[in-house]
Design an enzyme around this catalytic site. Sequence first.
Site, mmCIF file in Angstrom:
data_model
loop_
_atom_site.group_PDB
_atom_site.id
_atom_site.type_symbol
_atom_site.label_atom_id
_atom_site.label_comp_id
_atom_site.label_asym_id
_atom_site.label_seq_id
_atom_site.Cartn_x
_atom_site.Cartn_y
_atom_site.Cartn_z
ATOM 1 C CB ALA A 125 -0.931 -0.022 1.210
ATOM 2 C CD GLU A 128 -1.271 8.572 1.241
ATOM 3 O OE1 GLU A 128 -1.526 9.799 1.237
ATOM 4 O OE2 GLU A 128 -0.634 8.006 2.145
ATOM 5 N N GLY A 132 -0.016 9.531 -6.473
ATOM 6 C CA GLY A 132 0.097 8.361 -7.347
ATOM 7 C C GLY A 132 1.504 8.273 -7.902
ATOM 8 N N GLY A 242 11.837 -4.745 -8.758
ATOM 9 C CA GLY A 242 11.503 -6.156 -9.002
ATOM 10 C C GLY A 242 10.047 -6.305 -9.417
ATOM 11 N NE ARG A 244 8.299 0.910 -11.196
ATOM 12 C CZ ARG A 244 8.756 2.048 -10.715
ATOM 13 N NH1 ARG A 244 10.026 2.384 -10.898
ATOM 14 N NH2 ARG A 244 7.957 2.868 -10.058
ATOM 15 C CD GLN A 337 -8.730 -3.881 -36.940
ATOM 16 O OE1 GLN A 337 -9.179 -3.458 -35.884
ATOM 17 N NE2 GLN A 337 -9.245 -3.568 -38.112
ATOM 18 C CB ILE A 338 -6.254 -10.702 -36.322
ATOM 19 C CG1 ILE A 338 -4.979 -9.986 -36.806
ATOM 20 C CG2 ILE A 338 -6.321 -12.124 -36.882
ATOM 21 C CD1 ILE A 338 -3.678 -10.598 -36.319
ATOM 22 C CD GLU A 364 4.108 -3.683 -9.301
ATOM 23 O OE1 GLU A 364 5.335 -3.690 -9.324
ATOM 24 O OE2 GLU A 364 3.406 -4.599 -8.846
HETATM 25 N N1 CAA Z 1 15.808 1.987 -5.778
HETATM 26 C C1 CAA Z 1 16.315 2.433 -4.604
HETATM 27 N N2 CAA Z 1 16.335 3.740 -4.267
HETATM 28 C C2 CAA Z 1 15.816 4.611 -5.154
HETATM 29 C C3 CAA Z 1 15.265 4.203 -6.382
HETATM 30 C C4 CAA Z 1 15.286 2.823 -6.691
HETATM 31 N N3 CAA Z 1 14.779 2.371 -7.830
HETATM 32 N N4 CAA Z 1 14.842 5.299 -7.056
HETATM 33 C C5 CAA Z 1 15.121 6.355 -6.283
HETATM 34 N N5 CAA Z 1 15.688 5.931 -5.126
HETATM 35 C C6 CAA Z 1 16.144 6.774 -4.009
HETATM 36 C C7 CAA Z 1 16.904 7.964 -4.491
HETATM 37 O O1 CAA Z 1 18.294 7.652 -4.668
HETATM 38 C C8 CAA Z 1 16.689 8.951 -3.378
HETATM 39 O O2 CAA Z 1 17.540 8.649 -2.307
HETATM 40 P P1 CAA Z 1 18.530 9.785 -1.701
HETATM 41 O O3 CAA Z 1 17.605 10.882 -1.246
HETATM 42 O O4 CAA Z 1 19.232 9.092 -0.567
HETATM 43 O O5 CAA Z 1 19.419 10.196 -2.810
HETATM 44 C C9 CAA Z 1 15.261 8.639 -2.909
HETATM 45 O O6 CAA Z 1 14.998 7.283 -3.328
HETATM 46 C C10 CAA Z 1 14.226 9.557 -3.485
HETATM 47 O O7 CAA Z 1 14.302 9.447 -4.887
HETATM 48 P P2 CAA Z 1 13.842 10.598 -5.857
HETATM 49 O O8 CAA Z 1 14.407 11.891 -5.401
HETATM 50 O O9 CAA Z 1 14.128 10.142 -7.236
HETATM 51 O O10 CAA Z 1 12.264 10.635 -5.557
HETATM 52 P P3 CAA Z 1 11.085 11.318 -6.356
HETATM 53 O O11 CAA Z 1 10.137 11.882 -5.373
HETATM 54 O O12 CAA Z 1 11.618 12.209 -7.435
HETATM 55 O O13 CAA Z 1 10.292 10.067 -7.011
HETATM 56 C C11 CAA Z 1 9.757 8.451 -8.671
HETATM 57 C C12 CAA Z 1 10.835 9.150 -7.819
HETATM 58 C C13 CAA Z 1 10.561 7.530 -9.573
HETATM 59 C C14 CAA Z 1 8.914 9.391 -9.494
HETATM 60 C C15 CAA Z 1 8.848 7.619 -7.716
HETATM 61 O O14 CAA Z 1 8.015 8.458 -6.957
HETATM 62 C C16 CAA Z 1 8.015 6.617 -8.458
HETATM 63 O O15 CAA Z 1 8.490 5.545 -8.832
HETATM 64 N N6 CAA Z 1 6.700 6.919 -8.677
HETATM 65 C C17 CAA Z 1 5.782 5.929 -9.201
HETATM 66 C C18 CAA Z 1 5.041 5.262 -8.075
HETATM 67 C C19 CAA Z 1 4.693 3.852 -8.373
HETATM 68 O O16 CAA Z 1 5.376 3.125 -9.063
HETATM 69 N N7 CAA Z 1 3.570 3.410 -7.783
HETATM 70 C C20 CAA Z 1 3.174 2.046 -7.907
HETATM 71 C C21 CAA Z 1 2.235 1.690 -6.810
HETATM 72 S S1 CAA Z 1 2.332 -0.028 -6.350
HETATM 73 C C22 CAA Z 1 1.412 -0.874 -7.467
HETATM 74 O O17 CAA Z 1 0.977 -0.377 -8.469
HETATM 75 C C23 CAA Z 1 1.253 -2.332 -7.156
HETATM 76 C C24 CAA Z 1 0.016 -2.894 -7.708
HETATM 77 O O18 CAA Z 1 -0.976 -2.830 -7.107
HETATM 78 C C25 CAA Z 1 0.015 -3.608 -9.010
#
Ligand code: CAA
Length: 380
Positions: A125, A128, A132, A242, A244, A337-338, A364
């Site tokens: 979870a 919110e 998103g 993972g 993704r 379509q096919i 995700e």
């Molecule tokens: N692995 C580990 N750490 C990571 C990382 C990764 N892949 N990506 C970023 N970080 C770290 C950064 O290094 C940073 O750390 P420091 O502050 O120590 O340097 C910290 O995390 C913050 O990173 P960002 O500054 O890049 O954060 P951001 O606010 O700019 O957001 C974003 C990054 C990629 C946009 C992120 O918010 C994101 O992935 N958004 C999408 C949300 C998402 O995928 N939601 C899915 C919901 S779950 C779901 O869908 C499951 C389901 O039900 C099917």
Amino acid sequence: MLDFGLTQEQEEIRRLARKFADHELAPRAPYYDKTGEFPWEHFKKMAELGFTGMMLPPEHGGLGADTLTHAIVIEEIARGSAVMAVMLEVHNTLACESINRFGTLEQKKKYLPKLASGEYLGAFALTEPNSGSDASGMCTTAVLQGDSYVLNGSKCFITSGGQAHLYLVMARTNKEAGTKGISAFLVEKGTPGFSFGQPEEKMGLTASHTTDLILDDCRIPRENLVGREGEGFKMALTVLDGGRLGIGAQAVGITQAAFEAAVKYSRERVQFGQPIANFQAIQWMLAEMSTDLDAARMLLYHAAWLKDQGRPMTTEAARAKLFASTMAVKHTAKAVQIHGGYGYIKEYNVERFMREAKATEIYEGTSEIQKLVIARNILK
Ligand code: CAA
């Protein structure tokens, strides 16, 4: 050395998953799509086959399988049922993996055997209503009071919401600390102050319930904090890499099912005195589908392989998900379509594949977020 071969074990588990998908999942998928009933029978069967918690170490009840083997299983399950693929994928990559990687020994002993045996279904979870793609913009709070954390707020679009037994809930423990003010907690279904909304009425994947979670003065033991305070956001993004891959595998599996249906139909359907497979218009669509399927698999398996080597794979996972989900949407529409008019009615399943494929571009991390992740890595 470049080796494209799978191990004998991986081939065997693919056969096992494929047989289960062909004989049990695919025949029942239209029923579940129509009724929206939660397919517990199939979850229990996946547990019997060892697929729940399959990447967990044997001492916690898992098979100790690698990421590549897991991707293969999700792909095959998705070929039979996209619903079961997302349920299993979230359970394994987000719920089990979070505890296994970041949990205390006590948390592992308490929860992992239950998750691995299928006694518990796990959920994740993060999202919110106002947070998103901007996941760190969350408002749900967790306040330490004595030996408990008290959680308040709401989550939305939670896969297996209301059905799952255990939820990894991200909440804010420090309002000023941005991404470092977020922590992760284990919340069990049945905890006072923890309730669920009604399942959302969705375009597809109807039997995979998606609900709100409501946390209203929800008090949980202090020891349910996973990792340390402030580490929840990084933890979530780490396991989402993972996750993704799991969604990429789901997209490949759905497209494979649509492709097989399109090949079968184009061989059988006679127009202008011959099977439509004889026409170049159809052949080109099939050729493009099979090429993109192969390319998606390569991106997916490569990223999974990197993870299994313990190497960075954030960008590769984002690329695999982006490519696989884009081609899934494109080619499931081609499969409709096919099939022409028959594709637009439910009997041939391809319209369901098209509806299900769309979700892979959204959950995700949307395709736009995957591009952002890839571009940040190029430009850093
Ligand atoms: N692995 C580990 N750490 C990571 C990382 C990764 N892949 N990506 C970023 N970080 C770290 C950064 O290094 C940073 O750390 P420091 O502050 O120590 O340097 C910290 O995390 C913050 O990173 P960002 O500054 O890049 O954060 P951001 O606010 O700019 O957001 C974003 C990054 C990629 C946009 C992120 O918010 C994101 O992935 N958004 C999408 C949300 C998402 O995928 N939601 C899915 C919901 S779950 C779901 O869908 C499951 C389901 O039900 C099917």
